[in-house]
Design a protein around this motif. Structure first.
Motif, PDB file in Angstrom:
ATOM      1  N   VAL A  56       0.865  -1.180   0.000  1.00  0.00           N
ATOM      2  CA  VAL A  56       0.000   0.000   0.000  1.00  0.00           C
ATOM      3  C   VAL A  56       0.901   1.230   0.000  1.00  0.00           C
ATOM      4  N   ARG A  58       1.140   5.234  -0.276  1.00  0.00           N
ATOM      5  CA  ARG A  58       0.258   6.383  -0.046  1.00  0.00           C
ATOM      6  C   ARG A  58       1.050   7.686  -0.068  1.00  0.00           C
ATOM      7  N   ARG A  69       9.320   5.057  -7.528  1.00  0.00           N
ATOM      8  CA  ARG A  69      10.389   4.321  -6.836  1.00  0.00           C
ATOM      9  C   ARG A  69       9.815   3.089  -6.122  1.00  0.00           C
ATOM     10  N   SER A  70       8.738   3.302  -5.392  1.00  0.00           N
ATOM     11  CA  SER A  70       8.143   2.204  -4.628  1.00  0.00           C
ATOM     12  C   SER A  70       7.590   1.106  -5.536  1.00  0.00           C
TER      13      SER A  70
ATOM     14  N   VAL B  33       1.761  10.065   9.671  1.00  0.00           N
ATOM     15  CA  VAL B  33       2.564   8.864   9.889  1.00  0.00           C
ATOM     16  C   VAL B  33       3.285   8.534   8.586  1.00  0.00           C
ATOM     17  N   MET B  37       5.529   0.668   2.888  1.00  0.00           N
ATOM     18  CA  MET B  37       4.413   0.087   2.138  1.00  0.00           C
ATOM     19  C   MET B  37       4.223  -1.404   2.433  1.00  0.00           C
ATOM     20  N   ASP B  38       5.109  -1.986   3.241  1.00  0.00           N
ATOM     21  CA  ASP B  38       5.139  -3.442   3.448  1.00  0.00           C
ATOM     22  C   ASP B  38       3.757  -4.044   3.667  1.00  0.00           C
ATOM     23  N   VAL B  56      -1.633   9.069   6.429  1.00  0.00           N
ATOM     24  CA  VAL B  56      -0.745   7.903   6.412  1.00  0.00           C
ATOM     25  C   VAL B  56      -0.011   7.906   5.081  1.00  0.00           C
ATOM     26  N   ILE B  57       1.288   8.177   5.160  1.00  0.00           N
ATOM     27  CA  ILE B  57       2.145   8.269   3.974  1.00  0.00           C
ATOM     28  C   ILE B  57       2.980   6.995   3.920  1.00  0.00           C
ATOM     29  N   ARG B  58       2.869   6.261   2.810  1.00  0.00           N
ATOM     30  CA  ARG B  58       3.577   4.972   2.738  1.00  0.00           C
ATOM     31  C   ARG B  58       4.387   4.877   1.451  1.00  0.00           C
ATOM     32  N   ASN B  59       5.633   4.451   1.599  1.00  0.00           N
ATOM     33  CA  ASN B  59       6.478   4.209   0.431  1.00  0.00           C
ATOM     34  C   ASN B  59       7.452   3.093   0.761  1.00  0.00           C
ATOM     35  N   ALA B  60       8.247   2.688  -0.201  1.00  0.00           N
ATOM     36  CA  ALA B  60       9.207   1.608   0.024  1.00  0.00           C
ATOM     37  C   ALA B  60      10.214   2.059   1.080  1.00  0.00           C
ATOM     38  N   GLY B  61      10.155   1.460   2.246  1.00  0.00           N
ATOM     39  CA  GLY B  61      11.050   1.775   3.343  1.00  0.00           C
ATOM     40  C   GLY B  61      10.492   2.774   4.343  1.00  0.00           C
ATOM     41  N   ARG B  63      10.620   6.031   3.702  1.00  0.00           N
ATOM     42  CA  ARG B  63      11.716   7.012   3.652  1.00  0.00           C
ATOM     43  C   ARG B  63      11.212   8.459   3.664  1.00  0.00           C
ATOM     44  N   ASP B  66      11.361  10.776   0.303  1.00  0.00           N
ATOM     45  CA  ASP B  66      10.291  10.443  -0.621  1.00  0.00           C
ATOM     46  C   ASP B  66       8.933  10.946  -0.120  1.00  0.00           C
TER      47      ASP B  66
END
Lengths: 162, 162
Positions: A56, A58, A69-70, B33, B37-38, B56-61, B63, B66
């Motif tokens: 997910v 966001r 990137r994600s 937050v 993205m896990d 809720v901000i989600r990205n790879a890691g 980070r 980003d």
């Protein structure tokens, strides 16, 4: 008290009943959802996601360029093979322009941010179409199903755009 | 069947019991937050978030660099006044380097991506400290409480780092 402290207390309740310690790292449903950070949206509840199901991603607006990137990491390293883009009604991204926010930051923070793209939009359905096409055309993104929806904050419904 | 179609079916159940159509756009708990993205992480369940509470901000890691665009919008336009950064154990970001992923993309997609920073890390706690400091030092980010945690995918617990 900070909200972080409140999170610690709420988290204890989650830990006390946690029974998902053996989930695999790659998402079991092989999908990456790109969706706005908006506080009113709970992607897991709205889409029926369990822990382990899906990446997910966001950000403000659920914008594709910001998620690239994600998505690359999701596909190339963790095996997802579908993308779902979800923007939503009454989005904050509909309320400003790059120009207005840049002016605000000069005024409030004394920073020149002419280089910064905040990615607002003024046509909600078009922004969904644009972002789906961004993924479909990007040479770093795999050729997988990509669909786009608008989430209605008044009803909780996702409505397909593309 | 695509996962998107499955989402449509699950969403209908959410809509049928939806009773949150009057929530305000700005997050009621005034917090953003920033979290990975896990697939194994459900931020709402793990932190006790209700619809309307938090960005809720989600990205790879999870980070910070980003998430900067989203955090600026969250603070300047939507009034959040606290940031919580959460990375996690067994993160995919611990399994590769910029060099290895760039090589993979040359090989798989025939694209030179030497300009692309994928933001992996090899020290989990340090990555949390780095990202908290990134927000604390960035002149575009307001001077607000910023804390950093590691989420344990085996137990569901968040453990404070900074």
């Amino acid at each position: 008290m900070t909200v972080a402290k409140e999170f610690e207390k709420s988290n204890q309740k989650y830990v006390d009943q946690f029974a998902k310690g053996d989930l695999a790292l790659p998402p079991s449903r092989k999908v990456a959802v790109v969706i706005c950070m908006d506080a009113r949206i709970d992607p897991a509840k709205a889409l029926g996601l369990e822990e382990g199901d899906a990446h997910v991603i966001r950000n403000a607006g659920g914008r594709a360029t910001d998620a690239l990137r994600s998505v690359i990491i999701s596909q190339r390293l963790l095996g997802t093979r579908e993308i779902v883009v979800i923007h939503h009604t009454d989005c904050g991204m509909l309320t400003f322009t790059d120009e207005s926010l840049r002016k605000q930051l000069v005024s409030e923070a004394d920073e020149n941010v002419d280089h910064f793209a905040f990615l607002p939009f003024n046509d909600l359905e078009k922004s969904v179409v644009d972002d789906v096409k961004f993924f479909k055309k990007n040479s770093l993104v795999l050729d997988v199903p990509v669909s786009g929806y608008v989430y209605d904050v008044k009803t909780g419904a996702i409505n397909k755009v593309i």
